[in-house]
Design an enzyme around this catalytic site. Structure first.
Site, mmCIF file in Angstrom:
data_model
loop_
_atom_site.group_PDB
_atom_site.id
_atom_site.type_symbol
_atom_site.label_atom_id
_atom_site.label_comp_id
_atom_site.label_asym_id
_atom_site.label_seq_id
_atom_site.Cartn_x
_atom_site.Cartn_y
_atom_site.Cartn_z
ATOM 1 N N HIS A 1 0.563 -0.557 0.051
ATOM 2 C CA HIS A 1 -0.016 -0.420 -0.251
ATOM 3 C C HIS A 1 0.927 1.021 0.111
ATOM 4 C CE1 HIS A 1 1.214 -1.232 4.173
ATOM 5 N NE2 HIS A 1 0.854 0.198 4.616
ATOM 6 N N HIS B 1 0.722 5.265 1.405
ATOM 7 C CA HIS B 1 0.208 6.091 2.395
ATOM 8 C C HIS B 1 0.749 7.831 1.191
ATOM 9 C CE1 HIS B 1 0.650 3.632 5.882
ATOM 10 N NE2 HIS B 1 1.686 3.367 5.172
HETATM 11 P P1 5GP Z 1 2.387 0.126 7.233
HETATM 12 O O1 5GP Z 1 3.058 0.082 8.574
HETATM 13 O O2 5GP Z 1 2.063 -1.308 6.672
HETATM 14 O O3 5GP Z 1 2.986 0.407 5.968
HETATM 15 O O4 5GP Z 1 0.570 1.113 7.455
HETATM 16 C C1 5GP Z 1 -0.708 -0.259 7.535
HETATM 17 C C2 5GP Z 1 -1.426 1.188 8.029
HETATM 18 O O5 5GP Z 1 -2.773 0.533 7.585
HETATM 19 C C3 5GP Z 1 -1.793 1.736 9.506
HETATM 20 O O6 5GP Z 1 -1.098 3.228 9.260
HETATM 21 C C4 5GP Z 1 -3.024 1.659 9.561
HETATM 22 O O7 5GP Z 1 -3.460 2.378 10.749
HETATM 23 C C5 5GP Z 1 -3.651 0.858 9.088
HETATM 24 N N1 5GP Z 1 -4.554 -0.265 9.076
HETATM 25 C C6 5GP Z 1 -4.606 -0.603 9.687
HETATM 26 N N2 5GP Z 1 -5.654 -1.390 10.030
HETATM 27 C C7 5GP Z 1 -6.539 -1.080 9.188
HETATM 28 C C8 5GP Z 1 -7.882 -1.293 8.638
HETATM 29 O O8 5GP Z 1 -8.387 -2.440 9.065
HETATM 30 N N3 5GP Z 1 -8.266 -0.072 8.525
HETATM 31 C C9 5GP Z 1 -7.495 1.318 7.648
HETATM 32 N N4 5GP Z 1 -8.512 1.957 7.291
HETATM 33 N N5 5GP Z 1 -6.901 1.352 7.913
HETATM 34 C C10 5GP Z 1 -6.029 -0.276 8.460
#
Ligand code: 5GP
Ligand code: ZN
Length: 138
Positions: free
Chosen positions: A99, A101
């Protein structure tokens, strides 16, 4: 397919505040936003990260991230945008479905940005999502 919250969101079996969707990607608000409007752009095809992401999907994710980032200037008066991919646990990836951001930034927001890294809450996410949806349609 592994247990994957983003695949569940794509399938519609888990809720999200979606702001954009096309045949290849969807974009929805991060549940713990580091700034109001913090959005995740997610390819519909599951991959864990950069190692197994199809290059074509990477292009589509970036193109959608660009659209969302530009829309933030209208919808949220953003002066700038951070586009970020956390790839791998060492880079603080926590959800292992690739993903991007998209984080709106405002001039002089350094201090409030640092604070919101801890608080990570939007008091009115429905309104934020609606603003972004409207800007992305226009
Ligand atoms: P990462 O640290 O993997 O780059 O970011 C994952 C992001 O996904 C985090 O910012 C977290 O808040 C978000 N996230 C985790 N679970 C969910 C969810 O169930 N729904 C949404 N909308 N965001 C999520
Ligand atoms: Zn997935």
């Amino acid at each position: 397919m592994p247990d994957c919250i983003f695949c569940d969101i794509i399938a519609g079996t888990a809720p999200s505040r979606q702001v954009y969707a096309d045949d290849d990607v969807i974009a929805f608000l991060d549940i713990r936003p580091v700034k109001r409007g913090h959005t995740l752009v997610v390819p519909r095809n599951h991959s864990r990260g950069l190692t197994d992401l199809a290059p074509g999907d990477g292009e589509k994710v970036f193109a959608a991230g660009q659209r969302v980032g530009v829309a933030m200037r209208d919808a949220l008066d953003a002066d700038g945008v951070n586009l970020v991919v956390n790839d791998g646990r060492a880079a603080m990836q926590t959800v292992f479905h690739t993903h991007l951001h998209v984080i709106p930034r405002h001039r002089g927001d350094k201090l409030s940005f640092a604070k919101s890294l801890v608080v990570r809450r939007d008091p009115n996410p429905d309104e934020t999502a609606e603003r972004l949806r409207r800007a992305l349609k226009g």
